[in-house]
Design an enzyme around this catalytic site. Structure first.
Site: not given
Lengths: 270, 270
Positions: B14-15, B46-47, B77-79, B156, B188-189
């Site tokens: 993931d990012s 990354y988004g 990671c969705n992006t 976050e 989105c995670t």
């Protein structure tokens, strides 16, 4: 050519769009100067990265701006000012300024009882740079620092006056009320855009220090000493550089600052 | 050694910390498997970055995990799933999964009237990957996508149940009410951590699709076809790698997920 003038641009850099608040103040104050703004948008935010990474990024940005022939350099980014400025100054011969020293000088001029608060990103607060700089300038002051990690995304999304923003600012700044501060340094270039909400919540008794105003004072002094100004007949220009996603930069820049003359943004690789 | 088992680890990346929601679900579902989690924290998020940059980063991460001998790869990671997965699949021979296809399959199983919403970061929504994937699987569905850029920082910082979070979720999702959706993909995670607030605001009528559950289903299927499982006698381990600031990773990981067995985090350079 008049040798008393220097038409080279002033380089201004930030990890992203936050430094635009500083740039705006400088464009307004120095209309004859050319400016190059570099937003390191590929690697934004610096505020969550390690000291060594921030130093490395700051040097890469500096080298790029030196290659473009700037006569002075402004790190319009609290994180880079806190963690990258020593390396930048070791690396280049032109005057290099950050936002921290000017902000501290402005806070020391403003304080009435020597109780100064600092708010910023986690990295800026953790770096302890504001406190150390304040103490080195005046060992008698008392300082308190608080990280405000949600302010940057709220600003970047344009939620300046939303009730949710008010709630978040209120709760984040709640511990400050018992500190009996007389001055608060807005230690992040995004925060001046929340100034009215912060002022309302903290009350008029606390003087807010805005980096963009402090750096203008600093450059004003340097323009009579270390930096040769451009000819007053020159009409200043603005060149914008980003390291990624020009459209995202323009989008956020437009959302947070409506009156900047950005027409074109060039993408560069560092 | 039993050749019917494969003790090599599964790589998950993931990012940043968002993929930990996916990792947690996998650790729970596959206790015999070894996992390597790589959070590209030096370059998070990354988004907000461009497609070519995200592809380049995804390939660098993939190569690092291949060097560590993973038997399968999950872009949690969705992006990266939206913009990097094609390049990853071209680059490596092992099975590589993203969160988008499993999420779309789960949404298509869940939908009652074929009206599916997607929420994610700006980059994920802009990539159009969910809509395109859904339409390719079932051209009869209707989709609506909305970016929710403030949800990631709220998660976050651990503001899961705060009134300010509720206000922001409410306002961000307000346009969804008139869309008459029956299913919503949490694209989105980070978003599963706001699931209870989102569910409360949207009402029980809308089924929420959580990537972490969808990817577990996907791996379950692959473990009987393309991926050789570890021996059930093996006790799975977890190796955590980040590209910057291990303490920040542990801090956020601890704030968002309390029950992950992360003891040690290794910093790597990509």
């Amino acid at each position: 050519m008049n040798k008393n003038f220097d038409s080279r641009p002033i380089g201004v850099f930030d990890s992203g769009v936050g430094g635009l608040t500083v740039l705006r103040a400088m464009l307004h104050a120095f209309p004859s100067e050319h400016f190059i703004y570099l937003g390191d948008t590929a690697r934004v935010p610096y505020g969550t990265k390690s000291a060594s990474t921030i130093e490395r990024y700051s040097l890469q940005v500096t080298q790029h701006l030196l290659n473009r022939g700037v006569k002075a350099l402004v790190a319009a980014c609290n994180t880079a000012s806190a963690l990258g400025l020593d390396a930048i100054r070791n690396h280049c011969l032109i005057p290099a300024m950050g936002v921290i020293e000017p902000g501290c000088r402005a806070a020391l001029r403003a304080t009435t009882h020597g109780r100064i608060g600092i708010i910023g990103t986690r990295a800026t607060v953790r770096s302890d740079a504001y406190r150390q700089t304040l103490i080195s300038m005046d060992p008698s002051v008392t300082t308190v620092s608080y990280p405000c990690p949600l302010f940057v995304p709220l600003v970047e999304e344009g939620w300046f006056h939303h009730p949710a923003t008010r709630l978040i600012v209120e709760e984040t700044l709640a511990p400050l009320h018992q500190e009996n501060l007389d001055t608060l340094i807005l230690g992040c270039t995004h925060f001046p855009l929340l100034k009215s909400v912060i002022a309302e919540i903290l009350g008029a008794r606390i003087r807010l220090i805005d980096s963009s105003e402090a750096i203008v004072d600093e450059i004003n002094q340097q323009l009579t000493t270390r930096i040769v100004p451009a000819s007053p007949d020159q009409k200043g220009t603005l060149t914008c550089l980003v390291t990624d996603a020009t459209e995202r930069f323009l989008e956020v820049a437009g959302r947070i600052i409506h009156d900047l003359p950005i027409e074109h943004v060039e993408m560069i690789d560092l």
